[in-house]
Design a protein around this motif. Sequence first.
Motif, short mmCIF file in Angstrom:
data_model
loop_
_atom_site.label_atom_id
_atom_site.label_comp_id
_atom_site.label_asym_id
_atom_site.label_seq_id
_atom_site.Cartn_x
_atom_site.Cartn_y
_atom_site.Cartn_z
N PRO A 52 0.83 -1.21 0.00
CA PRO A 52 0.00 0.00 0.00
C PRO A 52 0.86 1.26 0.00
N SER A 53 0.41 2.26 -0.72
CA SER A 53 1.15 3.52 -0.78
C SER A 53 1.00 4.26 0.55
N LEU A 54 1.84 5.24 0.73
CA LEU A 54 1.77 6.05 1.95
C LEU A 54 0.43 6.76 2.04
N GLN A 55 -0.06 7.23 0.90
CA GLN A 55 -1.36 7.91 0.88
C GLN A 55 -2.48 6.97 1.33
N THR A 56 -2.45 5.73 0.89
CA THR A 56 -3.46 4.75 1.30
C THR A 56 -3.35 4.47 2.79
N LYS A 57 -2.13 4.35 3.29
CA LYS A 57 -1.93 4.11 4.72
C LYS A 57 -2.46 5.27 5.55
N LEU A 58 -2.23 6.50 5.08
CA LEU A 58 -2.72 7.67 5.80
C LEU A 58 -4.25 7.71 5.79
N ARG A 59 -4.85 7.34 4.67
CA ARG A 59 -6.31 7.31 4.59
C ARG A 59 -6.88 6.31 5.59
N PHE A 60 -6.29 5.13 5.65
CA PHE A 60 -6.76 4.12 6.60
C PHE A 60 -6.51 4.55 8.04
#
Length: 69
Positions: free
Chosen positions: A10-18
């Motif tokens: 997962p990208s950093l952006q996806t991790k931040l969203r979660f």
Amino acid sequence: MDDLLNVRTPSLQTKLRFSRLKGVLTAFADSLERARTRRLLGQMNEHQLSDLGISHADRLNELDKPFWR
């Protein structure tokens, strides 16, 4: 076999969203728990309150708070 090597992390952006979603859900669950415990506090009689060491004034102060605090 090639598919196993092409697993995407997962990208950093996806991790931040979660992470944000988890924070929102945690805050919502905490609010529900506060509302539940205050509802139970409102149903207690004087004897039960004294067993817990809670005064009538403390009870009223707690019941006056909104569920999000």
